[in-house]
Design an enzyme around this catalytic site. Structure first.
Site, PDB file in Angstrom:
ATOM      1  N   LYS A  77      -5.743  -2.097  -1.315  1.00 24.08           N
ATOM      2  CA  LYS A  77      -6.679  -2.027  -0.178  1.00 24.08           C
ATOM      3  C   LYS A  77      -7.287  -3.407   0.086  1.00 24.08           C
ATOM      4  O   LYS A  77      -7.468  -3.818   1.236  1.00 24.08           O
ATOM      5  CB  LYS A  77      -7.803  -1.028  -0.481  1.00 24.08           C
ATOM      6  CG  LYS A  77      -7.474   0.396  -0.057  1.00 24.08           C
ATOM      7  CD  LYS A  77      -8.019   0.727   1.327  1.00 24.08           C
ATOM      8  CE  LYS A  77      -7.273   1.817   2.058  1.00 24.08           C
ATOM      9  NZ  LYS A  77      -7.743   3.176   1.884  1.00 24.08           N
ATOM     10  N   ASP A 130     -13.589   5.343   2.542  1.00 23.24           N
ATOM     11  CA  ASP A 130     -12.510   5.193   3.519  1.00 23.24           C
ATOM     12  C   ASP A 130     -11.731   6.493   3.742  1.00 23.24           C
ATOM     13  O   ASP A 130     -11.305   6.767   4.858  1.00 23.24           O
ATOM     14  CB  ASP A 130     -11.563   4.068   3.099  1.00 23.24           C
ATOM     15  CG  ASP A 130     -10.545   3.794   4.183  1.00 23.24           C
ATOM     16  OD1 ASP A 130     -10.977   3.577   5.335  1.00 23.24           O
ATOM     17  OD2 ASP A 130      -9.342   3.842   3.915  1.00 23.24           O
ATOM     18  N   ASP A 131     -11.558   7.277   2.677  1.00 24.42           N
ATOM     19  CA  ASP A 131     -10.797   8.536   2.824  1.00 24.42           C
ATOM     20  C   ASP A 131     -11.506   9.470   3.805  1.00 24.42           C
ATOM     21  O   ASP A 131     -10.870  10.273   4.481  1.00 24.42           O
ATOM     22  CB  ASP A 131     -10.665   9.258   1.478  1.00 24.42           C
ATOM     23  CG  ASP A 131     -10.150   8.333   0.407  1.00 24.42           C
ATOM     24  OD1 ASP A 131      -9.137   7.684   0.646  1.00 24.42           O
ATOM     25  OD2 ASP A 131     -10.787   8.233  -0.665  1.00 24.42           O
ATOM     26  N   ASN A 183       0.636  12.454   4.483  1.00 24.35           N
ATOM     27  CA  ASN A 183       1.496  11.423   3.890  1.00 24.35           C
ATOM     28  C   ASN A 183       2.103  11.958   2.600  1.00 24.35           C
ATOM     29  O   ASN A 183       1.533  12.851   1.985  1.00 24.35           O
ATOM     30  CB  ASN A 183       0.663  10.189   3.558  1.00 24.35           C
ATOM     31  CG  ASN A 183       0.130   9.530   4.804  1.00 24.35           C
ATOM     32  OD1 ASN A 183       0.832   9.332   5.767  1.00 24.35           O
ATOM     33  ND2 ASN A 183      -1.159   9.205   4.775  1.00 24.35           N
ATOM     34  N   ARG A 232      -7.881  10.921  -7.769  1.00 25.34           N
ATOM     35  CA  ARG A 232      -7.058  11.573  -6.738  1.00 25.34           C
ATOM     36  C   ARG A 232      -6.313  10.486  -5.979  1.00 25.34           C
ATOM     37  O   ARG A 232      -6.629  10.151  -4.855  1.00 25.34           O
ATOM     38  CB  ARG A 232      -7.979  12.362  -5.813  1.00 25.34           C
ATOM     39  CG  ARG A 232      -7.283  13.384  -5.007  1.00 25.34           C
ATOM     40  CD  ARG A 232      -7.851  13.468  -3.625  1.00 25.34           C
ATOM     41  NE  ARG A 232      -7.883  12.169  -2.974  1.00 25.34           N
ATOM     42  CZ  ARG A 232      -8.093  12.004  -1.689  1.00 25.34           C
ATOM     43  NH1 ARG A 232      -8.322  13.021  -0.925  1.00 25.34           N
ATOM     44  NH2 ARG A 232      -8.109  10.785  -1.144  1.00 25.34           N
ATOM     45  N   TYR A 238       0.842  -1.183   0.000  1.00 21.61           N
ATOM     46  CA  TYR A 238       0.000   0.000   0.000  1.00 21.61           C
ATOM     47  C   TYR A 238       0.891   1.252   0.000  1.00 21.61           C
ATOM     48  O   TYR A 238       2.007   1.221  -0.519  1.00 21.61           O
ATOM     49  CB  TYR A 238      -1.017  -0.064   1.163  1.00 21.61           C
ATOM     50  CG  TYR A 238      -2.171   0.824   0.838  1.00 21.61           C
ATOM     51  CD1 TYR A 238      -2.978   0.554  -0.271  1.00 21.61           C
ATOM     52  CD2 TYR A 238      -2.414   1.973   1.561  1.00 21.61           C
ATOM     53  CE1 TYR A 238      -3.993   1.403  -0.640  1.00 21.61           C
ATOM     54  CE2 TYR A 238      -3.431   2.839   1.187  1.00 21.61           C
ATOM     55  CZ  TYR A 238      -4.212   2.550   0.084  1.00 21.61           C
ATOM     56  OH  TYR A 238      -5.207   3.406  -0.292  1.00 21.61           O
ATOM     57  N   GLU A 279     -13.148   4.907  -3.029  1.00 26.57           N
ATOM     58  CA  GLU A 279     -11.734   5.118  -2.733  1.00 26.57           C
ATOM     59  C   GLU A 279     -11.125   6.151  -3.673  1.00 26.57           C
ATOM     60  O   GLU A 279     -11.275   6.041  -4.892  1.00 26.57           O
ATOM     61  CB  GLU A 279     -11.037   3.757  -2.947  1.00 26.57           C
ATOM     62  CG  GLU A 279      -9.687   3.641  -2.380  1.00 26.57           C
ATOM     63  CD  GLU A 279      -9.669   3.621  -0.857  1.00 26.57           C
ATOM     64  OE1 GLU A 279     -10.529   3.002  -0.228  1.00 26.57           O
ATOM     65  OE2 GLU A 279      -8.759   4.245  -0.316  1.00 26.57           O
ATOM     66  N   ASP A 280     -10.450   7.133  -3.096  1.00 25.18           N
ATOM     67  CA  ASP A 280      -9.680   8.091  -3.887  1.00 25.18           C
ATOM     68  C   ASP A 280     -10.454   8.782  -5.011  1.00 25.18           C
ATOM     69  O   ASP A 280      -9.949   8.922  -6.141  1.00 25.18           O
ATOM     70  CB  ASP A 280      -8.397   7.422  -4.413  1.00 25.18           C
ATOM     71  CG  ASP A 280      -7.363   7.274  -3.291  1.00 25.18           C
ATOM     72  OD1 ASP A 280      -7.656   7.690  -2.148  1.00 25.18           O
ATOM     73  OD2 ASP A 280      -6.266   6.745  -3.551  1.00 25.18           O
TER      74      ASP A 280
HETATM   75  P1  NAD Z   1      -7.252  16.969   0.162  1.00 28.21           P
HETATM   76  O1  NAD Z   1      -6.506  17.301  -1.064  1.00 28.21           O
HETATM   77  O2  NAD Z   1      -8.681  16.610   0.084  1.00 28.21           O
HETATM   78  O3  NAD Z   1      -7.119  18.182   1.205  1.00 28.21           O
HETATM   79  C1  NAD Z   1      -5.974  18.963   1.418  1.00 28.21           C
HETATM   80  C2  NAD Z   1      -6.387  20.224   2.151  1.00 28.21           C
HETATM   81  O4  NAD Z   1      -5.224  20.963   2.509  1.00 28.21           O
HETATM   82  C3  NAD Z   1      -7.267  21.156   1.341  1.00 28.21           C
HETATM   83  O5  NAD Z   1      -8.338  21.613   2.128  1.00 28.21           O
HETATM   84  C4  NAD Z   1      -6.358  22.332   1.013  1.00 28.21           C
HETATM   85  O6  NAD Z   1      -7.056  23.572   0.906  1.00 28.21           O
HETATM   86  C5  NAD Z   1      -5.472  22.327   2.237  1.00 28.21           C
HETATM   87  N1  NAD Z   1      -4.225  23.075   2.015  1.00 28.21           N
HETATM   88  C6  NAD Z   1      -3.429  23.096   0.928  1.00 28.21           C
HETATM   89  N2  NAD Z   1      -2.411  23.949   1.129  1.00 28.21           N
HETATM   90  C7  NAD Z   1      -2.558  24.458   2.365  1.00 28.21           C
HETATM   91  C8  NAD Z   1      -1.829  25.394   3.138  1.00 28.21           C
HETATM   92  N3  NAD Z   1      -0.726  25.961   2.667  1.00 28.21           N
HETATM   93  N4  NAD Z   1      -2.284  25.683   4.370  1.00 28.21           N
HETATM   94  C9  NAD Z   1      -3.391  25.107   4.853  1.00 28.21           C
HETATM   95  N5  NAD Z   1      -4.122  24.221   4.166  1.00 28.21           N
HETATM   96  C10 NAD Z   1      -3.705  23.908   2.935  1.00 28.21           C
HETATM   97  O7  NAD Z   1      -6.455  15.792   0.832  1.00 28.21           O
HETATM   98  P2  NAD Z   1      -6.975  14.795   1.973  1.00 28.21           P
HETATM   99  O8  NAD Z   1      -7.542  13.566   1.381  1.00 28.21           O
HETATM  100  O9  NAD Z   1      -7.823  15.547   2.906  1.00 28.21           O
HETATM  101  O10 NAD Z   1      -5.590  14.348   2.614  1.00 28.21           O
HETATM  102  C11 NAD Z   1      -4.761  15.302   3.249  1.00 28.21           C
HETATM  103  C12 NAD Z   1      -3.537  14.595   3.800  1.00 28.21           C
HETATM  104  O11 NAD Z   1      -3.925  13.703   4.831  1.00 28.21           O
HETATM  105  C13 NAD Z   1      -2.780  13.759   2.779  1.00 28.21           C
HETATM  106  O12 NAD Z   1      -1.400  13.931   2.943  1.00 28.21           O
HETATM  107  C14 NAD Z   1      -3.156  12.352   3.130  1.00 28.21           C
HETATM  108  O13 NAD Z   1      -2.134  11.436   2.801  1.00 28.21           O
HETATM  109  C15 NAD Z   1      -3.350  12.440   4.614  1.00 28.21           C
HETATM  110  N6  NAD Z   1      -4.224  11.374   5.123  1.00 28.21           N
HETATM  111  C16 NAD Z   1      -3.801  10.667   6.203  1.00 28.21           C
HETATM  112  C17 NAD Z   1      -4.597   9.638   6.684  1.00 28.21           C
HETATM  113  C18 NAD Z   1      -4.146   8.872   7.878  1.00 28.21           C
HETATM  114  O14 NAD Z   1      -3.204   9.239   8.510  1.00 28.21           O
HETATM  115  N7  NAD Z   1      -4.813   7.807   8.230  1.00 28.21           N
HETATM  116  C19 NAD Z   1      -5.787   9.327   6.044  1.00 28.21           C
HETATM  117  C20 NAD Z   1      -6.198  10.087   4.966  1.00 28.21           C
HETATM  118  C21 NAD Z   1      -5.406  11.127   4.507  1.00 28.21           C
END
Ligand code: NAD
Length: 560
Positions: free
Chosen positions: A180, A274-275, A415, A162, A109, A251-252
């Site tokens: 997954k 899941d996201d 991540n 995405r 993954y 997913e994604d």
């Molecule tokens: P997304 O693209 O939907 O959201 C990203 C957000 O960050 C958006 O709201 C964007 O406006 C904001 N952003 C961008 N630049 C910024 C800045 N300079 N200042 C403040 N905010 C800013 O992505 P997502 O699916 O919400 O995922 C976000 C992160 O979380 C990814 O890195 C993902 O890998 C991680 N994630 C971790 C887990 C986990 O730990 N289990 C699960 C899901 C996602």
């Protein structure tokens, strides 16, 4: 959850009836035992001469594949090796994965699966899963009938729009559902033959892929608007008609589609995203376990989110559900959150049109541009990073937070590791060791002032396999937020005191089968209590759930 000797013996009393003979049997990855076919089986199934003379034990085979795996010196080489094993011997593949889960998950993954998706057209060897092309609109039912298995428990579906943090990868995104579902099998014992990875190919806006002669998807830009929803709907209806009990995991998908799709189907059929929900569940579990360290209540927390995408909203919604369990109303709970996106604090009067999913959390207060300003005025107890902004929780921000609270809770969840808002070393240093820290990606244990701390990784694989297993076992009609809440609470309670002492707010991944079984148990109980399960509650529910889990061991074959 390693099986006990007597449990393996009991399982081995079961016999698999097999029609195939000779090379047909060897080429079937669900039945192939390679060099481990017994003499009796070699005789009965015309295998003599087709496999080497020595009859390997399962342990010898695992040793061999482990050796070969570790010999690969690149991550993508390891991925290719594992997929090749997956294609030729599923039992051995899952035994290897389960035995070395922590080592192999970053390959099967995130992050390596992301690289595999990026190079999908160049690495492609053997098709796995289904490719539903938008061009076949009106004909999906017929295509879905091409899948050989009449029993499917879990479908993981993406449109490749995405993929992890990598953006639009079109049909190459199929690697994500494949990965997954491997985790579903390893972590929760879903039967390998009952899983179905799907990519719905509505095109791609990725210029590089459109120009790549080896890209394997449809070469046109993404279909958008109403037509996109019609395509997804045709797939959902056709898949639900053929496998009415199957769980569909979204997913994604990009945020503009992820939220509407979830809202459209969540009450109608067994599905979740899941996201959004899995991430919410795992983060809530980490926060509940943090409360065990700080001895505070969830409903007293003031939480700032950096990032306001699907992960952020999913986590916030789940924490709101948790706060409501502790007595707050939804409105009271939502007032405990501040969101910052790329433009700054999310407020109702900011001047731009807020995306639908942010509206409920928009503050009715003065707009502030930077995280530091918001930290200064809010004095948060919890900081959650889901912004993909490396280093955004800098020394000034963390020290400012620490000024107002003994033990800040900092979840830097972005991540991969390189995108983390701050590292565990930084968090411990800037708070003088008084912090509860969790990450999205794995970090090695760190030493601070003579004490060793290990970092809990808020990995969705703690939650989604168990929730899925529970839903399948009791045949739930839908997945509710209460199920994710109870899954989070169960996970938080499974964290051992000795882990909490080391700063770890998640349990040992090696216990994943036991964890998934307990989460499935809790999910089933919610379904039974709410009258949304098709089955009658078995007397000994936990044992029943465990008995339904696939075990990667060879069973004896009988020729038919
Ligand atoms: P997304 O693209 O939907 O959201 C990203 C957000 O960050 C958006 O709201 C964007 O406006 C904001 N952003 C961008 N630049 C910024 C800045 N300079 N200042 C403040 N905010 C800013 O992505 P997502 O699916 O919400 O995922 C976000 C992160 O979380 C990814 O890195 C993902 O890998 C991680 N994630 C971790 C887990 C986990 O730990 N289990 C699960 C899901 C996602």
């Amino acid at each position: 959850m390693a099986l006990k000797r007597y449990e393996i013996d009991e399982l081995k009393q079961k016999v698999v009836h097999v029609k195939k003979r000779g090379m047909d049997l060897i080429r079937d990855p669900m039945l192939n035992k390679g060099s481990a076919f017994s003499d009796k089986e070699r005789d009965e199934f015309n295998l003599y001469g087709l496999v080497p003379p020595h009859v390997s034990t399962f342990e010898e085979q695992i040793k061999r594949v482990t050796e070969n795996y570790r010999r690969k010196d690149t991550d993508i080489g390891k991925y290719i090796f594992l997929e090749a094993l997956h294609d030729r011997n599923e039992i051995l593949y899952y035994a290897l994965l389960l035995k070395n889960l922590e080592e192999l998950t970053p390959i099967v993954y995130t992050p390596t699966v992301g690289t595999a998706c990026q190079q999908f057209g160049h690495l492609f060897r053997r098709a796995r899963g289904m490719y539903i092309s938008a061009k076949a609109k009106g004909d999906f039912k017929k295509r879905i009938n091409n899948w050989a298995e009449d029993e499917v428990d879990v479908i993981v579906v993406t449109d490749g729009s995405r993929i992890l943090g990598l953006g639009d990868l079109g049909a190459s995104g199929i690697g994500i559902p494949i990965g997954k579902l491997s985790l579903y099998v390893a972590c929760a014992g879903i039967y390998p033959s009952k899983k179905l990875p799907v990519v719905i190919d509505v095109g791609t806006d990725n210029e590089a892929l459109l120009k790549d002669p080896l890209y394997l998807g449809e070469k046109h830009t993404r279909i958008k608007g109403e037509e996109f929803y019609e395509i997804i709907d045709e797939f959902i209806v056709a898949a639900h008609e053929r496998w009415p009990k199957a769980l569909i995991q979204f997913e994604d998908f990009t945020n503009d589609h992820a939220f509407p799709l979830l809202n459209k189907y969540r009450e109608k059929l067994l599905c979740f995203n899941d996201d959004i929900q899995g991430t919410g569940g795992v983060a809530l579990a980490g926060l509940l376990a943090s409360m065990r360290i700080t001895k505070e209540k969830l409903n007293e927390q003031k939480i700032i989110f950096l990032g306001a995408g699907s992960a952020a909203i999913g986590i916030a919604d789940m924490i709101v559900a948790g706060m409501m369990e502790e007595g707050l109303s939804k409105e009271e709970a939502r007032k405990r959150f501040w969101f910052i996106d790329s433009k700054g604090l999310v407020t109702s009067k900011r001047g731009d049109k807020l995306a639908e999913h942010k509206v409920a959390y928009a503050r009715n207060e003065k707009f502030q541009k930077t995280l530091l300003e918001v930290v200064k005025s809010v004095k948060p107890t919890v900081l959650v990073g889901v912004s993909k902004q490396t280093g955004a929780f800098d020394e000034q921000v963390v020290r400012e937070m620490k000024k107002h609270i003994d033990t800040p809770i900092i979840f830097a969840l972005s991540n991969p590791t390189s995108k983390s808002e701050c590292t565990p070393t930084q968090a411990y240093e800037w708070t003088d060791g008084n912090v509860v820290y969790a990450s999205g990606s794995p970090f090695d244990p760190i030493k601070y002032k003579g004490k060793t701390y290990s970092t809990g990784q808020g990995n969705n694989m703690y939650i989604f396999p168990g929730v899925g297993l529970g839903a399948i076992v009791c045949q739930a009609t839908k997945i509710t937020d209460s199920m994710f809440y109870i899954a989070a609470k169960t996970l938080a309670n499974l964290v051992k005191e000795e882990d909490l002492k080391k700063g770890r707010v998640y349990p040992d991944l090696n216990d994943i089968r036991e964890i998934s079984a307990h989460i499935a148990f809790a999910v089933c109980e919610v379904a039974y209590a709410n009258g949304i399960a098709w089955t009658k509650r078995p007397e000994n529910l936990l044992e029943f759930i465990k008995s339904k889990m696939f075990q990667p061991i060879y069973l004896p074959y009988k020729a038919v």
